[in-house]
Scaffold this active site. Structure first.
Site, PDB file in Angstrom:
ATOM      1  N   HIS A 154      57.437  51.964 -44.414  1.00  0.00           N
ATOM      2  CA  HIS A 154      58.208  51.454 -45.559  1.00  0.00           C
ATOM      3  C   HIS A 154      57.617  50.165 -46.134  1.00  0.00           C
ATOM      4  CE1 HIS A 154      61.282  54.417 -45.221  1.00  0.00           C
ATOM      5  NE2 HIS A 154      61.740  53.994 -44.057  1.00  0.00           N
ATOM      6  N   HIS A 196      62.571  59.601 -43.309  1.00  0.00           N
ATOM      7  CA  HIS A 196      62.626  58.794 -44.532  1.00  0.00           C
ATOM      8  C   HIS A 196      61.273  58.830 -45.242  1.00  0.00           C
ATOM      9  CE1 HIS A 196      65.618  56.951 -41.747  1.00  0.00           C
ATOM     10  NE2 HIS A 196      66.367  57.012 -42.827  1.00  0.00           N
ATOM     11  N   ASP A 287      62.873  60.494 -36.269  1.00  0.00           N
ATOM     12  CA  ASP A 287      64.273  60.414 -36.680  1.00  0.00           C
ATOM     13  C   ASP A 287      64.746  61.661 -37.419  1.00  0.00           C
ATOM     14  OD1 ASP A 287      62.546  59.680 -38.685  1.00  0.00           O
ATOM     15  OD2 ASP A 287      63.538  57.794 -39.169  1.00  0.00           O
TER      16      ASP A 287
END
Length: 631
Positions: A154, A196, A287
């Site tokens: 990120h 993500h 995740d």
């Protein structure tokens, strides 16, 4: 046995003369010192890498690998992808800096915590991935796994976010391409299977044709962290990098092995054959694993091992995994073990998957192939109807009215999931860890409709049915504790009614508010102080979903995001799919729910355009005209 921080001198040939792959493992306990300032619980905790390391040791696989300690990154290598100022700020987070100054810096970033050891851990994480990638590129190692934290995908050029300080994989890729040209690495495939979107990595190679970036992630039309359009399949790169950025954005949670393997077989693998990378760097977030409290997906250790095995057919097996996310400690340990066993090639993969991909998965795959076919001829063929007809119903409820009208699809979906046969990898299918975390956080739920009447609202908390009005029995929240406080406020939003009747209420309108502030309007709202867990259960019931979900609709990351942006859409499948933050009371966020505004309109526009009814300009004009008419 080699301990962390030491190099093991293993014999890579058995008595039968068969040679084995040289697999590198990076682990350094120093990275566990990065923690919350006061030791508060947090998903990205030191135990994440500890449990992985312990699992590998207990299974006897770490002893068969080359174990490396951490290696600190150099400023000049970090500045290949990050600004000088950003590197300087992270470097300044030393133990000598006062806590209040670190907290002030952390508050300026999105989803970041800092302590006196954060800087050292960040430099070790990035440097360790660089060192491992270099050893694999040189041929000293065949492949490897960097068990590092904090994660990195990120982190953007000038900003830390989403638990990430430096973009570890991006630093390693740029180092091989720009600092070590003699190694002959001219093309790098970066695969990001974290749940993500890898927004930071995407931005760093947006115009670079030397890097093919592939991210498969939960997107929910921009409503899932990190939110926005960056993770959409239309984001394909720019200039010389156009076509070298591939996003596979899932429309909802619960995606599992069958969905991911379909994306591999029909997007990633064909493109990888055309691209023919010299090395593969894998942002290995776990995740999306079954039971993860933040991801809400269902990938098993078997699924991860198959995805990795398919990638090892490229670049002569030169592949480097770098840990990203993953917050169920049992799942990340088992998934990591499964992957290292694949790297070692020491036994056949155990398991099988008989489930089919979701209907929405095929829809996304077809859209990605259509968009990218202009750049990759292998994606040009239309998938056969026999293939895409093998599907599981998508777990999004279709409504005939604006209130909570559940259609029982959840049992069918769970039945499909029960067809997964995973040997030696049992993980509970329903996770309650998200409830434990969200039960510790209070919010104000602001009601402007029938829930202003306390007996009606308590049906959503304690279950039951009021004698007047609604015809449907509510199941209530898992936590049936009544609200801690009740108060009234007025807010500058327009109240209106959206329907003539509904199944739940019969004849009569259903109340909504405009998410946009208008000082000329005032809406009375009743505020209930409840936990974030209870707020999710209200959301489930308002949107016709079952409350026994293995993931929340609205988690801690989403809470931080809505406080920052004011309003965000959720892919809940119901009318109340937009969360609005109205401010704070006693430093507790005030939340309400209403139909999506811009995101909902964009979906309508997409339907009109893709359905061939109107052009994009005509569709926008149509929506704008409808929105401007008085109710």
């Amino acid at each position: 046995m080699a301990m962390a921080g030491e190099s093991s001198n293993n014999n890579y040939g058995d008595c039968d003369g068969k040679s084995h792959r040289k697999v590198g493992l990076v682990y350094d306990e120093t990275m566990c010192k990065h923690d919350t300032p006061n030791g508060e619980d947090h998903p990205e905790c030191p135990d994440r890498i500890r449990v992985i390391w312990e699992k590998l040791q207990l299974a006897g696989v770490s002893q068969r690998c080359v174990v490396l300690g951490g290696s600190k990154a150099e400023d000049k290598h970090l500045q290949l992808v990050h600004t000088k100022d950003h590197v300087s700020v992270v470097k300044s987070l030393s133990t000598k800096k006062k806590d209040y100054r670190r907290n002030r810096i952390a508050s300026q970033w999105n989803s970041i915590y800092l302590n006196g050891s954060s800087s050292e851990a960040a430099f070790l994480a990035a440097g360790s991935v660089v060192e491992l990638a270099e050893k694999v590129a040189e041929g000293e190692l065949d492949c490897g796994y960097a068990i590092v934290r904090p994660p990195g995908h990120h982190a953007e050029p000038d900003e830390a976010m989403g638990f990430c300080l430096f973009n570890n994989v991006a630093v390693a890729a740029s180092y091989l391409l720009d600092e070590r040209p003699e190694l002959g690495v001219k093309k790098i495939l970066i695969v990001d299977w974290d749940v993500h979107h890898g927004n930071g990595t995407q931005k760093m190679f947006w115009k670079d044709p030397r890097v093919l970036f592939f991210s498969v992630h939960r997107h929910e039309h921009g409503g899932f962290y990190p939110a926005g359009d960056d993770g959409d399949y239309n984001m394909v790169g720019e200039g010389p990098g156009e076509g070298f950025n591939i996003n596979v954005p899932w429309e909802q949670g619960r995606c599992g092995d069958a969905d991911y393997l379909a994306a591999w077989d029909h997007i990633l693998i064909p493109v990888a054959k055309e691209f023919n990378p010299d090395i593969i760097l894998l942002s290995a977030g776990f995740d999306a694993a079954i039971g993860d409290p933040l991801g809400g997906c269902r990938v098993t250790p078997y699924g991860y091992s198959v995805m990795l095995k398919k990638l090892m057919e490229f670049a002569q097996g030169k592949i480097v995994l770098a840990l990203e996310g993953g917050y169920n400690l049992d799942s990340i340990a088992k998934s990591s073990l499964a992957c290292v066993q694949v790297l070692l090639e020491d036994k056949p993969i155990q398991g099988s998957s008989e489930a089919y991909p979701f209907e929405s998965t095929w829809r996304v795959i077809q859209a990605v192939r259509k968009k990218l076919s202009a750049y990759w001829p292998s994606l040009a063929d239309v998938l056969s109807s026999n293939l895409i007809d093998q599907k599981t119903p998508t777990p999004i409820i279709v409504f005939s009215s604006s209130d909570s009208e559940t259609e029982d699809y959840a049992d069918d979906i769970l039945d499909q999931m029960s067809r997964l046969n995973i040997e030696n990898h049992h993980v509970d299918t329903v996770s309650t860890s998200w409830r434990r975390d969200l039960s510790k956080v209070d919010v104000w739920y602001a009601s402007f409709g029938s829930n202003m009447w306390k007996p009606r609202f308590l049906c959503y908390i304690q279950g039951g049915q009021v004698s007047r009005g609604n015809k449907k029995v509510c199941v209530g929240s898992m936590d049936k504790t009544p609200p801690k406080q009740i108060m009234w406020e007025s807010f500058p939003h327009r109240l209106f009614f959206g329907r003539e009747s509904s199944v739940t209420w019969g004849v009569g309108g259903v109340a909504f508010i405009n998410p946009l502030t208008n000082l000329n309007d005032q809406t009375h709202m009743c505020l209930y102080r409840i936990t974030l867990e209870q707020f999710n259960d209200v959301l489930f019931q308002e949107n016709g979903l079952k409350v026994d979900s293995d993931s929340p609709l609205f988690g801690l990351d989403t809470l931080q995001l809505v406080e920052k942006k004011g309003s965000i859409p959720l892919a809940s499948g119901g009318w109340y799919g937009n969360i609005v933050c109205l401010g704070k009371e006693c430093d507790i966020p005030i939340l309400t729910m209403t139909p999506p505004s811009e995101a909902y309109a964009n979906t309508m526009i997409r339907g009109l355009v893709e359905g061939g009814r109107l052009s994009e300009e005509e569709a926008k004009a149509y929506i704008d005209n409808a929105a401007s008419k008085p109710l």
